[in-house]
Design a protein around this motif. Structure first.
Motif, PDB file in Angstrom:
ATOM      1  N   LEU A   5      -9.913   3.765  -7.503  1.00 49.18           N
ATOM      2  CA  LEU A   5      -8.452   3.810  -7.472  1.00 49.18           C
ATOM      3  C   LEU A   5      -7.883   2.426  -7.168  1.00 49.18           C
ATOM      4  N   VAL A   6      -8.462   1.783  -6.159  1.00 49.37           N
ATOM      5  CA  VAL A   6      -8.007   0.441  -5.795  1.00 49.37           C
ATOM      6  C   VAL A   6      -9.185  -0.499  -5.915  1.00 49.37           C
ATOM      7  N   ASP A   7      -8.988  -1.564  -6.670  1.00 50.63           N
ATOM      8  CA  ASP A   7     -10.073  -2.503  -6.887  1.00 50.63           C
ATOM      9  C   ASP A   7      -9.582  -3.905  -6.523  1.00 50.63           C
ATOM     10  N   ILE A   8     -10.160  -4.473  -5.484  1.00 54.46           N
ATOM     11  CA  ILE A   8      -9.772  -5.827  -5.080  1.00 54.46           C
ATOM     12  C   ILE A   8     -10.867  -6.779  -5.511  1.00 54.46           C
ATOM     13  N   ASN A   9     -10.464  -7.787  -6.280  1.00 53.82           N
ATOM     14  CA  ASN A   9     -11.427  -8.713  -6.870  1.00 53.82           C
ATOM     15  C   ASN A   9     -11.214 -10.125  -6.382  1.00 53.82           C
ATOM     16  N   LYS A  10     -12.178 -10.653  -5.661  1.00 48.61           N
ATOM     17  CA  LYS A  10     -12.161 -12.066  -5.261  1.00 48.61           C
ATOM     18  C   LYS A  10     -10.784 -12.505  -4.799  1.00 48.61           C
ATOM     19  N   LEU A  47      -4.036  -6.553   4.631  1.00 51.03           N
ATOM     20  CA  LEU A  47      -4.757  -6.012   3.477  1.00 51.03           C
ATOM     21  C   LEU A  47      -3.954  -4.871   2.842  1.00 51.03           C
ATOM     22  N   LEU A  48      -3.434  -3.973   3.695  1.00 52.45           N
ATOM     23  CA  LEU A  48      -2.663  -2.847   3.171  1.00 52.45           C
ATOM     24  C   LEU A  48      -1.378  -3.339   2.504  1.00 52.45           C
ATOM     25  N   LYS A  49      -0.769  -4.362   3.103  1.00 51.67           N
ATOM     26  CA  LYS A  49       0.461  -4.887   2.493  1.00 51.67           C
ATOM     27  C   LYS A  49       0.171  -5.571   1.164  1.00 51.67           C
ATOM     28  N   LEU A  50      -1.033  -6.130   1.033  1.00 51.85           N
ATOM     29  CA  LEU A  50      -1.418  -6.725  -0.246  1.00 51.85           C
ATOM     30  C   LEU A  50      -1.617  -5.633  -1.291  1.00 51.85           C
ATOM     31  N   ILE A  51      -2.233  -4.537  -0.890  1.00 51.02           N
ATOM     32  CA  ILE A  51      -2.429  -3.437  -1.836  1.00 51.02           C
ATOM     33  C   ILE A  51      -1.078  -2.850  -2.236  1.00 51.02           C
ATOM     34  N   GLY A  52      -0.152  -2.765  -1.261  1.00 47.62           N
ATOM     35  CA  GLY A  52       1.163  -2.209  -1.549  1.00 47.62           C
ATOM     36  C   GLY A  52       2.085  -3.172  -2.279  1.00 47.62           C
ATOM     37  N   GLY A  53       1.612  -4.402  -2.501  1.00 49.14           N
ATOM     38  CA  GLY A  53       2.429  -5.351  -3.235  1.00 49.14           C
ATOM     39  C   GLY A  53       3.527  -5.985  -2.408  1.00 49.14           C
ATOM     40  N   GLN A  54       3.466  -5.837  -1.088  1.00 49.98           N
ATOM     41  CA  GLN A  54       4.488  -6.479  -0.265  1.00 49.98           C
ATOM     42  C   GLN A  54       4.166  -7.954  -0.041  1.00 49.98           C
ATOM     43  N   LEU A  55       2.897  -8.291  -0.188  1.00 48.55           N
ATOM     44  CA  LEU A  55       2.474  -9.681  -0.097  1.00 48.55           C
ATOM     45  C   LEU A  55       1.718 -10.018  -1.375  1.00 48.55           C
ATOM     46  N   THR A  56       1.676 -11.292  -1.723  1.00 48.47           N
ATOM     47  CA  THR A  56       0.988 -11.707  -2.942  1.00 48.47           C
ATOM     48  C   THR A  56      -0.171 -12.633  -2.576  1.00 48.47           C
ATOM     49  N   PRO A  57      -1.362 -12.361  -3.109  1.00 46.34           N
ATOM     50  CA  PRO A  57      -2.502 -13.224  -2.785  1.00 46.34           C
ATOM     51  C   PRO A  57      -2.409 -14.571  -3.502  1.00 46.34           C
ATOM     52  N   GLU A  58      -3.120 -15.558  -2.930  1.00 44.45           N
ATOM     53  CA  GLU A  58      -3.140 -16.889  -3.542  1.00 44.45           C
ATOM     54  C   GLU A  58      -3.882 -16.842  -4.873  1.00 44.45           C
ATOM     55  N   SER A  59      -5.019 -16.137  -4.872  1.00 43.57           N
ATOM     56  CA  SER A  59      -5.762 -15.973  -6.116  1.00 43.57           C
ATOM     57  C   SER A  59      -6.515 -14.651  -6.051  1.00 43.57           C
ATOM     58  N   GLY A  60      -7.103 -14.273  -7.175  1.00 42.52           N
ATOM     59  CA  GLY A  60      -7.786 -12.990  -7.227  1.00 42.52           C
ATOM     60  C   GLY A  60      -6.801 -11.898  -7.618  1.00 42.52           C
ATOM     61  N   GLU A  61      -7.314 -10.659  -7.749  1.00 44.38           N
ATOM     62  CA  GLU A  61      -6.424  -9.605  -8.203  1.00 44.38           C
ATOM     63  C   GLU A  61      -6.612  -8.324  -7.412  1.00 44.38           C
ATOM     64  N   VAL A  62      -5.564  -7.536  -7.372  1.00 46.21           N
ATOM     65  CA  VAL A  62      -5.601  -6.222  -6.744  1.00 46.21           C
ATOM     66  C   VAL A  62      -5.197  -5.220  -7.814  1.00 46.21           C
ATOM     67  N   LEU A  63      -6.140  -4.358  -8.182  1.00 48.14           N
ATOM     68  CA  LEU A  63      -5.846  -3.387  -9.228  1.00 48.14           C
ATOM     69  C   LEU A  63      -5.618  -2.019  -8.606  1.00 48.14           C
ATOM     70  N   PHE A  64      -4.576  -1.355  -9.053  1.00 50.25           N
ATOM     71  CA  PHE A  64      -4.338   0.030  -8.665  1.00 50.25           C
ATOM     72  C   PHE A  64      -4.321   0.829  -9.953  1.00 50.25           C
ATOM     73  N   GLN A  65      -5.212   1.767 -10.086  1.00 49.36           N
ATOM     74  CA  GLN A  65      -5.399   2.503 -11.339  1.00 49.36           C
ATOM     75  C   GLN A  65      -5.498   1.529 -12.525  1.00 49.36           C
ATOM     76  N   ASP A  66      -6.341   0.511 -12.348  1.00 47.59           N
ATOM     77  CA  ASP A  66      -6.610  -0.486 -13.378  1.00 47.59           C
ATOM     78  C   ASP A  66      -5.412  -1.338 -13.757  1.00 47.59           C
ATOM     79  N   GLU A  67      -4.382  -1.340 -12.926  1.00 50.20           N
ATOM     80  CA  GLU A  67      -3.219  -2.183 -13.219  1.00 50.20           C
ATOM     81  C   GLU A  67      -3.062  -3.200 -12.116  1.00 50.20           C
TER      82      GLU A  67
END
Lengths: 267, 258
Positions: A5-10, A47-67
């Motif tokens: 469901l949630v995929d955090i990549n690098k 971490l939770l705020k990054l998954i919720g899109g309240q914060l933006t990572p410097e690099s890498g990606e956070v996928l929710f349902q492949d988006e």
């Protein structure tokens, strides 16, 4: 669709000059309870705020349902957020309205349901957390544990797919803690949710988690099923599980040696 | 060299703050037309507007009374006490109404808005709104913004009206200025566009500034007790200074250049 469901990549995230996450990767399986454990102050809430899109990572990606959460339009992000919900450490109930109205809030905002239907749903959700009797109380009249349960009822009001718990056990007495552990487990199976529990209460969460990650020092230092974690050979993991004061995670906050500090003070 | 670095850093910080504040203002402005927000705006008009009425009424009354007293003692020595009415009315409508209302509004409603929003941030209520897919700019900021902008010009008009009555109370009822000349010279002198409308425009501009500063300071407050106390103080200080500075500019534009 994959069962992730949630995929955090690098993912790399910094706050100011301080690196919080150094290229971490983490997967959350659909339908399970994933625990993220780690000492206080390493940014588990972040971490939770990054998954919720309240914060933006410097690099890498956070996928929710492949988006990718951080490449969505604002509108799409708000749509996706309806499928997730978050239980804040403080509960974050709106203090100016009653428990009932708090739980009804997301329903009134996002659905066109009639007040009759909303009332039924709210009472059912409150029943699920055992607070139907407290519906008319104001948040200030609730104990800490009750406030968190009320917030949980609000979090499940829209039947989300993902629910993120931020330190659900922190500062709870043993009974409230037991109640919350039971609730998280039961809600997860009864509603077919996916849960992420961020916590430093290792023993409690390992009893209900399907998979666990241990974070320390900006990285993930251990991952596996609760049994694998318990039998891990990593010193770091063992220090964390046993709660030793000193070890790979040092007792002292990084500082010059005591001698240098004193000599420096004398100058 | 260090001071240059600091200067650069603080300038950048201020600019990014201004940028963030503008983005927030934009969010607040764009969020207006939603029908669903109307009850929220009305509720906020009650909080920031109606609940500020008492302080506005009392202040307006006393300022009008004091002005009549001071004005009378000066005017009477020229035998011009008949001009007390226009003096009181013009001063209130052009200057004191908008300015004093703005200052009082900043202290009464602005500080409350900052503290409220700052605490909502500290208790994660704003975060939880976002996670519930409810935009805090629409739900929390916009209604307060529009409520302030709608209420303050009205409060300023009420302030001036009560002040004129206070002037009448002291000038006419106590000091014996002729009631007819108080009102009739006022009517002959006060111009609708030049005096009344310009005063309303002023208070509208002050309202924008006060509410904008108050909401931004709350929204960007550091979520600790010191952070909120600092933000509240800054709201009152910044918006008061902005009102006084803008008042000069607006006065110069409206009355200075002929």
């Amino acid at each position: 669709m994959s069962d992730i469901l949630v995929d955090i990549n690098k993912m790399h995230f910094e706050r100011g000059e301080r690196v919080i996450y150094d290229d971490i990767s983490l997967q959350v399986r659909k339908g399970g309870i994933t625990a993220v454990m780690g000492p206080s102050g390493i940014g588990k809430t972040t971490l939770l705020k990054l998954i919720g899109g309240q914060l933006t990572p410097e690099s890498g990606e956070v996928l929710f349902q492949d988006e990718n959460i951080h490449q969505m339009s604002r509108k799409r992000l708000y749509d996706v957020r309806r499928k997730m919900s978050m239980l804040f450490q403080s509960g974050a109930l709106f203090t100016n309205i009653s428990v009932f109205d708090n739980v009804a809030f997301p329903l009134r905002e996002h659905t066109g349901l009639s007040e009759e239907v909303i009332k039924t749903i709210v009472l059912l959700k409150l029943e699920a957390v055992g607070l139907r009797g407290a519906a008319q109380l104001m948040p200030s009249e609730l104990s800490g544990g009750m406030a968190r349960r009320a917030a949980l009822a609000r979090a499940i009001a829209l039947d989300p797919e993902l629910i993120m718990y931020d330190e659900p056990f922190a500062g709870q007495d043993p009974i409230s803690m037991g109640v919350l552990v039971k609730l998280i487990k039961e809600l997860n199976s009864a509603l077919g949710l996916t849960s992420i529990v961020v916590t430093h209460d290792v023993t409690e969460v390992l009893t209900i988690a399907d998979y666990a990650y241990i974070m320390a020092d900006k990285r993930i230092i251990g991952a596996g099923t609760p049994d694998e974690i318990r039998s891990s050979s990593s010193e770091l993991v063992q220090q964390f599980l046993r709660g030793n004061a000193d070890g790979p995670v040092p007792f002292h906050f990084p500082a010059p040696s005591l001698e240098t500090s004193f000599m420096g003070a004398n100058k | 060299m260090n001071w240059l670095i600091n200067l650069g850093a603080s300038t950048l910080g201020k600019l990014s703050g201004l940028g963030n504040a503008s983005l927030m203002l934009w969010g607040g402005l764009v969020a207006f037309p939603r029908l669903k927000n109307i009850p929220l705006i009305i509720q906020q008009i009650y909080v920031v507007g109606v609940q500020s009425l008492l302080i506005i009424l009392v202040s307006g009354l006393f300022i009008g009374m004091v002005m009549a007293l001071q004005g009378y003692t000066i005017l009477v020595s020229y035998g011009a006490e008949g001009s007390l009415g226009p003096m009181v009315a013009l001063t209130l409508l052009r200057e004191l109404g908008p300015v004093v209302t703005g200052l009082l509004f900043a202290g009464r409603a602005g500080s409350a808005l900052t503290a409220e929003i700052g605490l909502m941030k500290a208790t994660e209520q704003l975060s939880s709104l976002e996670m519930m897919a409810v935009d805090p700019l629409r739900r929390i900021i916009a209604p307060r913004f529009w409520a302030g902008v709608i209420s303050m010009p009205m409060l300023a008009l009420i302030f001036s009206a009560v002040g004129i009555l206070g002037g009448h109370l002291v000038g006419v009822d106590w000091l014996g200025v002729d009631s007819g000349s108080y009102w009739s010279i006022m009517q002959a002198t006060v111009d609708w566009d030049k005096d009344v409308v310009n005063g309303v425009i002023k208070s509208f501009v002050f309202a924008l500034v006060v509410v904008w500063v108050a909401l931004y300071k709350g929204y960007s407050a550091i979520p600790t007790s010191e952070g909120i106390s600092k933000a509240t103080t800054e709201t009152v200080v910044f918006s008061s200074l902005a009102i006084l500075g803008l008042d000069f500019v607006l006065t110069a534009l409206m009355f200075g250049i002929n």
